[in-house]
Design a protein around this motif. Structure first.
Motif, PDB file in Angstrom:
ATOM      1  N   PHE A 146      39.430  49.223  34.933  1.00 16.03           N
ATOM      2  CA  PHE A 146      39.020  47.854  35.248  1.00 16.03           C
ATOM      3  C   PHE A 146      37.504  47.700  35.110  1.00 16.03           C
ATOM      4  CE2 PHE A 146      37.452  44.932  38.584  1.00 16.03           C
ATOM      5  CZ  PHE A 146      37.894  43.747  38.020  1.00 16.03           C
ATOM      6  N   HIS A 182      39.552  34.709  33.917  1.00 14.56           N
ATOM      7  CA  HIS A 182      40.931  34.642  34.362  1.00 14.56           C
ATOM      8  C   HIS A 182      41.547  36.044  34.444  1.00 14.56           C
ATOM      9  CE1 HIS A 182      44.919  32.862  34.738  1.00 14.56           C
ATOM     10  NE2 HIS A 182      45.333  33.757  33.855  1.00 14.56           N
ATOM     11  N   SER A 183      41.305  36.839  33.406  1.00  9.69           N
ATOM     12  CA  SER A 183      41.869  38.185  33.385  1.00  9.69           C
ATOM     13  C   SER A 183      41.279  39.045  34.500  1.00  9.69           C
ATOM     14  CB  SER A 183      41.592  38.863  32.048  1.00  9.69           C
ATOM     15  OG  SER A 183      42.164  38.121  31.014  1.00  9.69           O
ATOM     16  N   ILE A 184      39.971  38.918  34.690  1.00 12.97           N
ATOM     17  CA  ILE A 184      39.320  39.710  35.740  1.00 12.97           C
ATOM     18  C   ILE A 184      39.919  39.346  37.088  1.00 12.97           C
ATOM     19  CG2 ILE A 184      37.145  40.026  36.991  1.00 12.97           C
ATOM     20  CD1 ILE A 184      35.723  39.867  34.288  1.00 12.97           C
ATOM     21  N   LYS A 185      40.089  38.052  37.290  1.00  5.84           N
ATOM     22  CA  LYS A 185      40.664  37.600  38.543  1.00  5.84           C
ATOM     23  C   LYS A 185      42.048  38.215  38.752  1.00  5.84           C
ATOM     24  CE  LYS A 185      43.003  33.874  39.273  1.00  5.84           C
ATOM     25  NZ  LYS A 185      43.453  32.477  39.310  1.00  5.84           N
ATOM     26  N   GLY A 186      42.840  38.180  37.688  1.00  7.60           N
ATOM     27  CA  GLY A 186      44.207  38.680  37.780  1.00  7.60           C
ATOM     28  C   GLY A 186      44.257  40.132  38.224  1.00  7.60           C
ATOM     29  N   VAL A 187      43.489  40.974  37.521  1.00  4.59           N
ATOM     30  CA  VAL A 187      43.536  42.392  37.862  1.00  4.59           C
ATOM     31  C   VAL A 187      42.916  42.636  39.240  1.00  4.59           C
ATOM     32  CG1 VAL A 187      42.811  44.685  37.193  1.00  4.59           C
ATOM     33  CG2 VAL A 187      43.546  43.079  35.465  1.00  4.59           C
ATOM     34  N   PHE A 190      45.322  42.404  41.899  1.00  7.62           N
ATOM     35  CA  PHE A 190      46.181  43.575  42.049  1.00  7.62           C
ATOM     36  C   PHE A 190      45.456  44.718  42.734  1.00  7.62           C
ATOM     37  CE2 PHE A 190      48.925  41.768  38.761  1.00  7.62           C
ATOM     38  CZ  PHE A 190      50.158  42.105  39.275  1.00  7.62           C
ATOM     39  N   LEU A 191      44.187  44.839  42.442  1.00  9.20           N
ATOM     40  CA  LEU A 191      43.446  45.997  42.935  1.00  9.20           C
ATOM     41  C   LEU A 191      42.801  45.733  44.291  1.00  9.20           C
ATOM     42  CD1 LEU A 191      41.789  47.110  39.594  1.00  9.20           C
ATOM     43  CD2 LEU A 191      43.781  48.092  40.716  1.00  9.20           C
TER      44      LEU A 191
ATOM     45  N   THR B  17      43.821  46.841  31.345  1.00  7.95           N
ATOM     46  CA  THR B  17      44.053  47.285  32.718  1.00  7.95           C
ATOM     47  C   THR B  17      45.298  46.613  33.293  1.00  7.95           C
ATOM     48  OG1 THR B  17      41.673  47.313  32.872  1.00  7.95           O
ATOM     49  CG2 THR B  17      42.879  47.754  34.868  1.00  7.95           C
ATOM     50  N   MET B  18      45.434  45.340  32.956  1.00  7.33           N
ATOM     51  CA  MET B  18      46.604  44.625  33.452  1.00  7.33           C
ATOM     52  C   MET B  18      47.884  45.220  32.869  1.00  7.33           C
ATOM     53  SD  MET B  18      47.771  42.412  35.428  1.00  7.33           S
ATOM     54  CE  MET B  18      46.648  41.186  35.990  1.00  7.33           C
TER      55      MET B  18
END
Lengths: 722, 128
Positions: A146, A182-187, A190-191, B17-18
């Motif tokens: 990440f 958006h992608s950063i937010k998504g992962v 999760f983390l 990563t996702m």
């Protein structure tokens, strides 16, 4: 007849509904319903049956709630059933009487009631679900991935933001910025990285509103997003440090302040947040401003612009240089890319270096040389051509386009020019030119200084520019290209240009040179690289403290680089840095002293000459000198330094190589010039690392080992001896 | 009903990563054959070259987003029957409706757990 199509649509919805089992409308069934309801609404609208239309629309929104789990499945199912029955009733009534007098309000209210109160409950469920996710995944390798990917995304965002500022209408740019957030937010969700998630979420939302044209692109908006991005980057870097165990102080990100600024932009009112906070959402800001104050010295007590975080972060960015260039959207798909650990690449390239040497040893082996077996000699020559090809290919593996570095520079220019109150545009050329990845880090600092210098000293103020008939907006051009085995990076500005006389005057004042010295324009320009030199009339926080350019010079020498300066008053200046493509190979001149061979970096050599007896002087106190075109340059006898027996002791029998070190030149005495060669640099190992005058070793083409000489180190050695 | 844990699943997301996160979750749930694709274009290539029984795709991707990808799958007579699970983010619910209209088999909101993911897959696979 008129209403048949309508009624058959309703019937088909009803029959689909009959096949649902378990009182739960699932996603595929909902898909069918959605499409049929859509057709129904259209149909009802065409025929102006408002009751039908509103019931169908009500069912449509009910269905949305059902599929989004906003309401209980069974309750939704029952309400949906009622709706279908009601629609059937309306349809029948229209078919028979051409109208419908019944009540639809009760149904509408029941739907409102259903959708209104149940929302809170499902939110709770969402929170519970997230809490579960928290515990489940805390995989360290995921975090690492990440961090790497997140930082790459941030670089991408920065670039696109700068593009967006140039073309505020470009929706592709907005999308390209929105997506990574958006992608950063998504992962991050999760983390369990809450601050990162929230920050990315705020920025994502902001961009979403830009996308839907609720907010227009302004430089204020770009500022906010850039600051937000900086903060995001800082958070990710912090995460990295935490992971590596060298955790710095806690990082506080003031999300509330950011939100406030966003609000202000939305409402188009001036910022209510303090300016200082504005400059940095990060706390560390204060220290830099204080330093500025101390350094202010003779500067009038005018307000010093607070140092922007962007810049601090960019220089921090050198810790995590980009490892692979992300492919641009346009040219995606056709190039497959894999990510390789740089350590593995370095190891590979090292091993290839060893292979080249071994190969050359085999080739030079006396047995091989004296052997008349044609097959062996053919195989050996094949081996050497393959190894040299392998070496070229493996070195190329580590090459990355210079683009990324340039893009960081353009961000820097943006921040610096704002602080300096100047308008500057950046133009890039040849950004696809490739350079050894290990060089990228090395050239970063010198480039930063050059660019700072160009913004602060090079570009003139708007007023002056207008007065001179130049466009109001200054321009800095970054250009890269290959020349020979080198990469040339040119930094040009269209500003004031270097003032030859002023530099000369200053240098004499500061006793950096002798007023009697006769210097060429190039030599005079190069004086600005001397430590302690500064012609800036006032000290700003950008540059002008007399440090900086000598940093450039040092870094540049370490890299065996050459600087050329071209300048014209009021037209601008061009600084051309020419670097070797890689630190692994050097262009060297092989010289012989006695029976030893040495390699001199070609970049350091100014001149070769065979001195006449008259040009030699030995002055008490000054030592031995050679007169080279009117300049008396100190003579360095290499054989004395290395303690070997030379062929010639008299300079007029031997050859003199004029070599340039840090701001001085000397003459090295050698017996013979054997030629020029590209050699692979081998380190001498830890124990000899601090040996002066020698920077490494190399295997020469004939299999012999030669030492690579370091001019500056040699000069120091000779001064100690003499 | 038992779900075949050996079925081929393709995970489509531009953020590596996702993809890894989802892959890990799938592995936790016992699935073994997982392929990855970076976007819709890549995924379509995978679908043509490999045996895939189940698609899990992100919405937001460059080149070809999740919805376009879904539409492309549904428009291809050889692929149109494939189960398609769309991964979406909170707060983008209007997207879900678009996806449902385009024939998505199910959707799942980030972040989610292995159990929720597994349940979704089972729900969808049972319908086949």
């Amino acid at each position: 007849m008129e209403y048949d199509s309508l009624i058959s649509l309703i019937d088909s919805i009803a029959s689909d509904f009959l096949f649902i089992d378990g009182k739960k409308i699932d996603v595929p069934a909902a898909g069918k319903f959605f499409n049929k309801l859509e057709a129904l609404i259209k149909e009802a609208d065409n025929r102006k049956i408002s009751q039908m239309k509103s019931v169908a629309a009500g069912l449509n929104s009910l269905l949305e709630k059902i599929v989004l789990n906003d309401i209980d499945d069974e309750a939704g199912f029952n309400a949906f059933e009622k709706g279908i029955i009601l629609m059937q009733k309306i349809g029948e009534s229209f078919k028979n009487t051409g109208g419908y007098e019944g009540d639809i309000e009760t149904f509408a209210e029941s739907i409102c009631a259903l959708t209104g109160e149940q929302r809170a409950e499902s939110k709770e469920q969402g929170v519970r679900q997230r809490a579960l996710a928290d515990n489940e995944i805390q995989d360290e390798s995921l975090l690492r991935d990440f961090i790497i990917e997140g930082l790459e995304y941030i670089d991408e965002i920065e670039v696109n933001l700068l593009d967006l500022e140039q073309e505020p209408e470009n929706l592709d740019c907005v999308n390209a910025i929105f997506r990574p957030f958006h992608s950063i937010k998504g992962v991050a969700g999760f983390l369990n990285l809450e601050t990162i998630r929230d920050l990315a979420h705020i920025l994502e939302n902001l961009l979403d509103r830009v996308r839907s044209k609720e907010i227009s692109v302004s430089s204020r908006l770009i500022d906010i997003i850039l600051d937000g991005t900086d903060a995001l980057k800082a958070l990710i870097i912090k995460l990295k440090e935490d992971l590596e165990g060298n955790s710095a102080e806690p990082l506080e990100i003031d999300l509330a302040a950011l939100r406030k600024r966003i609000e202000c932009v939305e409402q188009d009112v001036p910022d209510t947040v303090e300016v200082k906070k504005l400059g940095g959402i990060l706390v560390e800001d204060g220290a830099i401003t204080e330093e500025n104050l101390e350094q202010g010295l003779e500067v009038a007590q005018q307000s010093i612009p607070p140092k922007k975080n962007g810049e601090a972060l960019i220089s921090e960015g050198k810790v995590t240089p980009k490892q692979a260039l992300r492919k641009q959207t346009g040219q995606a798909a056709d190039t497959a890319v894999i990510r390789v650990n740089i350590k593995k690449l370095d190891d590979l390239i090292d091993m290839v270096g060893e292979l080249v040497i071994t190969q050359s040893m085999i080739r030079q082996n006396s047995f091989v040389l004296s052997n008349s077996d044609r097959r062996l000699s053919r195989d050996v020559s094949r081996l050497s051509s393959i190894t040299s090809e392998l070496q070229k290919t493996s070195t190329r593996l580590r090459m990355v386009p210079i683009k990324q570095t340039f893009q960081r520079m353009s961000r820097l220019v943006r921040d610096l020019s704002r602080d300096a109150g100047k308008q500057v545009a950046v133009v890039m050329e040849g950004e696809d030119t490739e350079i050894d990845r290990n060089m990228v880090e090395e050239i970063y600092n010198p480039l930063v200084h050059m660019v700072r210098n160009a913004v602060d000293h090079g570009i003139d103020s708007s007023e002056e520019r207008i007065k001179l008939g130049k466009p109001e907006k200054g321009m800095i051009r970054l250009k890269a290209f290959h020349r020979g085995g080198n990469i040339v990076i040119e930094i040009s500005d269209d500003g004031k240009g270097l003032d030859r006389d002023l530099i000369l005057k200053k240098a004499v004042e500061k006793k950096l040179i002798d007023s009697s010295q006769d210097l060429s324009d190039q030599d005079i320009y190069k004086l600005i690289f001397l430590p302690g030199f500064s012609t800036a009339a006032k000290v700003t926080d950008i540059s002008g403290r007399g440090v900086g350019m000598d940093v450039v010079k040092q870094a540049v020498e370490k890299l065996r680089c050459k600087i050329e300066i071209d300048s014209a008053i009021n037209k601008g200046s061009t600084f051309a840095l020419s670097f070797p493509l890689t630190m692994a190979i050097i262009d060297g001149m092989i010289v012989r002293v006695g029976s030893e061979r040495y390699i001199l970096p070609t970049t350091a050599i100014r001149q070769l000459l065979r001195p006449v007896e008259d040009s030699y002087n030995n002055i008490v106190g000054k030592g031995e000198t050679i007169n080279v075109m009117g300049n008396l340059l100190p003579l360095v006898r290499l054989y004395k330094i290395f303690g070997i027996e030379p062929e010639h002791k008299n300079p007029w029998g031997a050859i003199v190589v004029v070599v340039e070190g840090e701001n001085r030149s000397k003459c090295l005495l050698v017996d013979e010039i054997l030629g020029e060669e590209e050699v692979v640099i081998k380190s001498l190992g830890e124990s000899l690392k601090s040996a002066k005058g020698v920077s490494g070793g190399a295997i020469l083409g004939d299999g012999n080992v030669g030492l690579i000489l370091d001019p500056e180190g040699l000069f120091e050695l000779s001064e100690r001896l003499g | 009903m038992d779900i075949d844990k050996n079925m081929g699943i393709v995970v489509v997301d531009d953020f590596a990563t996702m993809r890894k996160v989802i892959k890990n979750l799938l592995k936790q749930a016992g699935y073994k054959n997982i392929t990855e694709a970076e976007d819709g274009v890549e995924a379509l290539k995978v679908l043509k070259s490999e045996k895939v029984d189940f698609i899990i795709s992100d919405w937001n991707m460059p080149n070809m987003n999740g919805l376009e990808f879904l539409k492309a799958v549904r428009a291809d007579s050889k692929l149109s029957g494939l189960p398609f699970l769309m991964v979406t983010a909170e707060g983008l619910k209007e997207n879900v409706v678009l996806a449902i209209k385009a024939g998505v088999s199910g959707y799942i909101v980030k972040p989610f757990t292995a159990a929720v993911l597994s349940e979704k897959i089972e729900q969808i696979a049972e319908k086949l």
